[in-house]
Design an enzyme around this catalytic site. Structure first.
Site, PDB file in Angstrom:
ATOM      1  N   LYS A 299       0.865  -1.190   0.000  1.00 29.34           N
ATOM      2  CA  LYS A 299       0.000   0.000   0.000  1.00 29.34           C
ATOM      3  C   LYS A 299       0.893   1.227   0.000  1.00 29.34           C
ATOM      4  O   LYS A 299       2.031   1.167   0.464  1.00 29.34           O
ATOM      5  CB  LYS A 299      -0.867   0.019   1.266  1.00 29.34           C
ATOM      6  CG  LYS A 299      -2.122   0.826   1.111  1.00 29.34           C
ATOM      7  CD  LYS A 299      -3.224  -0.009   0.497  1.00 29.34           C
ATOM      8  CE  LYS A 299      -4.449   0.804   0.183  1.00 29.34           C
ATOM      9  NZ  LYS A 299      -5.590  -0.077  -0.145  1.00 29.34           N
TER      10      LYS A 299
ATOM     11  N   ASP B  51      -6.836   4.263  -4.520  1.00 29.44           N
ATOM     12  CA  ASP B  51      -7.537   4.137  -3.238  1.00 29.44           C
ATOM     13  C   ASP B  51      -8.176   5.518  -3.047  1.00 29.44           C
ATOM     14  O   ASP B  51      -8.369   6.245  -4.038  1.00 29.44           O
ATOM     15  CB  ASP B  51      -6.553   3.761  -2.111  1.00 29.44           C
ATOM     16  CG  ASP B  51      -7.252   3.262  -0.843  1.00 29.44           C
ATOM     17  OD1 ASP B  51      -7.592   2.069  -0.764  1.00 29.44           O
ATOM     18  OD2 ASP B  51      -7.477   4.074   0.097  1.00 29.44           O
TER      19      ASP B  51
HETATM   20  N1  GLU Z   1      -7.340   0.197  -2.873  1.00 31.29           N
HETATM   21  C1  GLU Z   1      -8.089  -0.997  -3.149  1.00 31.29           C
HETATM   22  C2  GLU Z   1      -8.118  -1.888  -1.931  1.00 31.29           C
HETATM   23  O1  GLU Z   1      -8.167  -1.385  -0.819  1.00 31.29           O
HETATM   24  C3  GLU Z   1      -7.644  -1.684  -4.436  1.00 31.29           C
HETATM   25  C4  GLU Z   1      -6.187  -1.982  -4.567  1.00 31.29           C
HETATM   26  C5  GLU Z   1      -5.773  -2.512  -5.930  1.00 31.29           C
HETATM   27  O2  GLU Z   1      -6.579  -2.602  -6.832  1.00 31.29           O
HETATM   28  O3  GLU Z   1      -4.573  -2.855  -6.038  1.00 31.29           O
HETATM   29  O4  GLU Z   1      -8.139  -3.080  -1.996  1.00 31.29           O
END
Ligand code: GLU
Length: 447
Positions: free
Chosen positions: A129, A169
């Site tokens: 992340k 996100d």
């Molecule tokens: N931000 C999204 C999550 O919390 C998607 C992340 C992604 O697609 O890599 O899962």
């Protein structure tokens, strides 16, 4: 005290002692550790391999400076982060969040959750992340572009299509992914497997935009079905009005429910006739406006300041799709009083530990974020597959795969909970099922 619970307590104490100033990270780890003892009782070899010490510490955590010039000509400096949490089952995968609240604790909690979420999808993706404390609200397009370019100038050194694949996100949608990708391409050449959530003209996947919200409803339908209930005819309260909320509302109404609310950080609207999704999309996706603006164009909607979870409403299902810790114990009591029999989480960790305990004590069906909102990252992994194959799948194909993934993921959580004697606890089931695959992969790859 068993050997397993001693071990887990010792790990919890180490995490607390190491990062006492990271409350969100502590909370996410705490929620996980509370449910995982039975796995360590069955697998003492995991204690010897000290898997939890390795899983509660990111493999790598990067923090960097993001300088950018604002429209007045002034130099601004933000903090950028990328936490590469765990790569046992595949390249690091997870979104970027641009929000003023972003700090290392928040990125680490999200990366930790992402590891198990990604495992639950059944696809070969590890957990990561990133993001920045940059506030996109009120910024011009040109400022957003300059910020994204500067962010990628640094981030590009640490990512790659087989190494770490970021996505969106909060605060990072199609526009930002486009600018980030444009900069990556100038630096490293055309490799569209580097980001997901891309535009459809340069390697994006159909149904990625809808995936988190749709997936949440596929998960919720499966949870209801398991308990002899269905979505049709139900009244739903949704918080949030971003990408997750919009497509959750759309799918819920397509499946015959009525969603009576949507919200932002200032207030919420109540519309007893059901939220008008095209109008919500116009306000949020085109005008980048506020819920107040929605109420101004929808005569049946009433706007109120404050949190939707403090509103006096009656409903059947709560779908928190805004942000972490939006529901505490008191608000959870309000949700139960409102008549809700199910809560499924579209946001990451929207319920604090007291709220989770309140749902469980009241027998409310509880679909935890790492399972219920896994649809977004699942379709991201499908996007990576399409990029590797250098072709693209139809909306129906991707949406069908998403539905299968969410139903399988729910079934796997149920099976794990049954196997470990915690039937009906979908949080424990998700933690156990998500962890088991990561644990097996870590063991197989040696110490
Ligand atoms: N931000 C999204 C999550 O919390 C998607 C992340 C992604 O697609 O890599 O899962």
């Amino acid at each position: 005290m068993t050997q397993a619970s001693d071990y887990i307590n010792a790990v919890a104490a180490t995490v607390k002692q190491r990062d006492p100033n990271q409350p969100e990270f502590q909370e996410a780890v705490g929620n996980f550790l509370k449910t995982i003892t039975p796995v360590f009782e069955k697998h003492p070899e995991y204690i010897k391999a000290n898997l939890l010490a390795r899983l509660t510490e990111p493999e790598r955590a990067l923090q960097f400076q993001v300088p950018w010039q604002d429209d007045s000509g002034k130099m601004q400096v933000n903090r950028g982060f990328r936490v590469q949490f765990n790569s046992a089952i595949g390249p690091y995968k997870g979104g970027l969040r641009f929000h003023p609240s972003v700090n290392l604790s928040i990125i680490k909690f999200l990366g930790f959750e992402q590891t198990f979420k990604n495992s639950l999808t059944g696809l070969p993706i590890g957990g990561g992340k990133g993001g920045s404390d940059f506030n996109p609200k009120g910024k011009s397009d040109a400022e957003i572009m300059r910020f994204c370019q500067s962010f990628m100038l640094e981030l590009s050194k640490y990512i790659g299509p087989d190494m770490d694949v970021p996505a969106g996100d909060m605060g990072v949608g199609g526009r930002e992914i486009g600018y980030l990708y444009g900069m990556y391409k100038r630096l490293k050449g055309s490799q569209n497997g580097i980001l997901t959530g891309k535009g459809l003209t340069y390697g994006g996947s159909l149904a990625r935009t809808e995936a988190t919200g749709y997936g949440l409803l596929y998960y919720t339908s499966a949870m209801l079905k398991e308990n002899g209930k269905e979505l049709a005819g139900k009244k739903i309260v949704v918080s949030g009005a971003g990408n997750v909320a919009i497509y959750a509302i759309q799918k819920a109404q397509e499946l015959g429910a009525t969603v009576i609310t949507a919200s932002d950080s200032n207030g919420y609207v109540v519309d007893p006739n059901g939220i008008d999704v095209p109008k919500l999309q116009q306000i949020k996706e085109v005008q980048r406006g506020r819920m107040k603006d929605y109420a101004a164009i929808v005569p049946t909607a009433e706007y109120h300041e404050g949190s939707v979870w403090d509103a006096d409403l009656q409903y059947d299902i709560a779908l928190p799709c805004a942000t972490q810790n939006e529901i505490d114990g008191k608000r959870a009591a309000g949700i139960i009083k409102a008549g809700a029999f199910a809560v499924a989480e579209g946001a990451n960790m929207p319920s604090n530990p007291e709220a989770i305990a309140a749902y469980q004590d009241a027998g409310v069906l509880y679909g935890p974020a790492k399972a219920a909102n896994a649809g977004g990252v699942a379709v991201s992994a499908l996007e990576m597959g399409q990029n590797s194959r250098r072709n693209s799948d139809s909306f129906a194909t991707v949406d069908g795969e998403l539905k299968d993934i969410m139903e399988t993921l729910f079934a796997n959580s149920v099976a794990a909970a049954d196997e470990y004697g915690v039937s009906g606890d979908y949080l424990a089931g998700a933690n156990i099922a998500g962890f088991s695959k990561v644990a097996e992969a870590m063991m197989a790859q040696g110490w």
